[in-house]
Design an enzyme around this catalytic site. Structure first.
Site, PDB file in Angstrom:
ATOM      1  N   LYS A 157       0.868  -1.176   0.000  1.00 51.75           N
ATOM      2  CA  LYS A 157       0.000   0.000   0.000  1.00 51.75           C
ATOM      3  C   LYS A 157       0.906   1.228   0.000  1.00 51.75           C
ATOM      4  O   LYS A 157       1.267   1.753   1.058  1.00 51.75           O
ATOM      5  CB  LYS A 157      -0.910  -0.036   1.232  1.00 51.75           C
ATOM      6  CG  LYS A 157      -2.030   0.982   1.203  1.00 51.75           C
ATOM      7  CD  LYS A 157      -3.012   0.708   2.334  1.00 51.75           C
ATOM      8  CE  LYS A 157      -4.012   1.829   2.515  1.00 51.75           C
ATOM      9  NZ  LYS A 157      -4.881   2.075   1.374  1.00 51.75           N
TER      10      LYS A 157
HETATM   11  N1  PMP Z   1      -7.995  -1.609  -2.618  1.00 47.15           N
HETATM   12  C1  PMP Z   1      -7.450  -0.387  -2.580  1.00 47.15           C
HETATM   13  C2  PMP Z   1      -6.777   0.145  -3.793  1.00 47.15           C
HETATM   14  C3  PMP Z   1      -7.525   0.384  -1.408  1.00 47.15           C
HETATM   15  O1  PMP Z   1      -6.990   1.602  -1.352  1.00 47.15           O
HETATM   16  C4  PMP Z   1      -8.186  -0.150  -0.270  1.00 47.15           C
HETATM   17  C5  PMP Z   1      -8.299   0.660   0.981  1.00 47.15           C
HETATM   18  N2  PMP Z   1      -7.181   0.515   1.806  1.00 47.15           N
HETATM   19  C6  PMP Z   1      -8.726  -1.441  -0.370  1.00 47.15           C
HETATM   20  C7  PMP Z   1      -8.616  -2.137  -1.557  1.00 47.15           C
HETATM   21  C8  PMP Z   1      -9.402  -2.075   0.810  1.00 47.15           C
HETATM   22  O2  PMP Z   1      -8.455  -2.432   1.798  1.00 47.15           O
HETATM   23  P1  PMP Z   1      -8.800  -2.474   3.337  1.00 47.15           P
HETATM   24  O3  PMP Z   1     -10.052  -3.238   3.489  1.00 47.15           O
HETATM   25  O4  PMP Z   1      -7.632  -3.135   3.970  1.00 47.15           O
HETATM   26  O5  PMP Z   1      -8.962  -1.060   3.775  1.00 47.15           O
END
Ligand code: PMP
Length: 307
Positions: A157
């Site tokens: 991320k």
């Molecule tokens: N995909 C992307 C590109 C994101 O930015 C997010 C948000 N963090 C998610 C999926 C969902 O991830 P999470 O449930 O861990 O927040």
């Protein structure tokens, strides 16, 4: 969204306005940041992080991919997250830890010993996609694809990944949609600009696999776990674009988006255009974690000040 009085920056709590960076900051030029998005919910036991340890682990994994030395342990980051909530006296919050290469001179390759900044911000942030969380979002398939594997790693991320998300989101907004969904390099479904994607067909839950150029979302994992608990059959598998147009139900998941129903794709209605029974059952189980209706048998809640 409004900011708070205090944040945590490089080892201590300080006033929001005092956490500044220099314009030569490496991350500004080269995208070298990794971050998390976490939520704190007001629970009967007080403010509690949802799956904090899993978010912190992903932050460290993202940093490892880019060889960024965070300089604190996972336990120290967890403690700092707690401290930010305490310092601001918050009951609920969206929390943003960020680690980035700081002001250590220009040049794509960071110099030895170049500084790394770590900050943790908390803010009040309601439903990410506004009233779409209740009525159902209107989404489109983006003309932009997600980066191919072996280009920009989707499991990390990193700030730079969100250039792709911005292109997808900006195009969607320009077209009058709440959100955009991207296909992967192979033309198969991947994810939304900032959310994972779930479809329901004949009562069965399906979602693209973690190898589909997606962020392996923690909400996605929670939904799969809750589905198993509720006896809802679920499968991770590759899906073509037309699966969007033939689904009975659809929703998107993310820490910010939580579980947001989708009511139309490319102006075609999903099911009858209203959140369906599987979506509603999963939303109820998910939000039930925070008011005690769903027993937290997984230890997902991390109370800020346990009594
Ligand atoms: N995909 C992307 C590109 C994101 O930015 C997010 C948000 N963090 C998610 C999926 C969902 O991830 P999470 O449930 O861990 O927040």
């Amino acid at each position: 969204m409004s900011h708070t009085a205090f944040l945590w920056h490089n080892g201590r709590i300080k006033p929001w306005a005092e956490a500044n960076v220099h314009v030569s900051t490496h991350a500004l030029h080269y995208g070298s940041s990794v971050f998390e998005g976490e939520r704190v919910y007001a629970t009967p036991n007080g403010p509690a992080y949802f799956r904090l340890a899993d978010h912190t682990r992903r932050l460290f994994e993202s940093a490892k991919v880019y060889e960024i030395d965070i300089g604190y342990s996972e336990a120290e980051i967890d403690a700092a997250c707690h401290e930010v909530i305490r310092a601001n006296g918050m009951q609920s919050a969206y929390v943003r830890p960020i680690v980035f290469r700081g002001a250590g001179g220009l040049g794509v390759l960071p110099k030895d010993g170049a500084p790394v900044d770590v900050a943790i911000m908390a803010m009040a942030w309601g439903a990410y996609l506004g009233d779409a969380a209740e009525r159902g979002a209107d989404v489109c398939v983006s003309s932009w694809n997600r980066p191919a594997p072996n280009t920009i790693p989707s499991w990390a991320k990193a700030g730079g990944n969100y250039l792709s998300s911005q292109l997808i989101g900006l195009e969607a907004r320009r077209g009058g949609y709440d959100e955009g969904i991207a296909l992967g390099h192979n033309g198969l479904l991947s994810e939304g600009a900032g959310e994972n994607l779930f479809l329901v067909k004949r009562g069965k839950l399906v979602t693209p696999p973690s190898s589909a150029g997606i962020l392996a979302g923690i909400t996605r994992d929670s939904v799969l776990t809750l589905a198993a608990e509720l006896g809802i059959e679920a499968e991770e598998r590759e899906l073509p674009r037309e699966a969007l147009y033939t689904a009975d139900e659809m929703f998107m998941t993310g820490t910010a988006a939580e579980i947001t129903p989708v009511r139309s794709v490319d102006r075609k209605s999903v099911g009858n255009g209203k959140p369906g029974p599987v979506t509603r059952a999963l939303r109820e189980a998910f939000f039930g974690l925070f008011d005690g209706r769903t027993h937290d048998k997984w230890g997902w809640l991390d109370v800020v000040d346990p009594t």
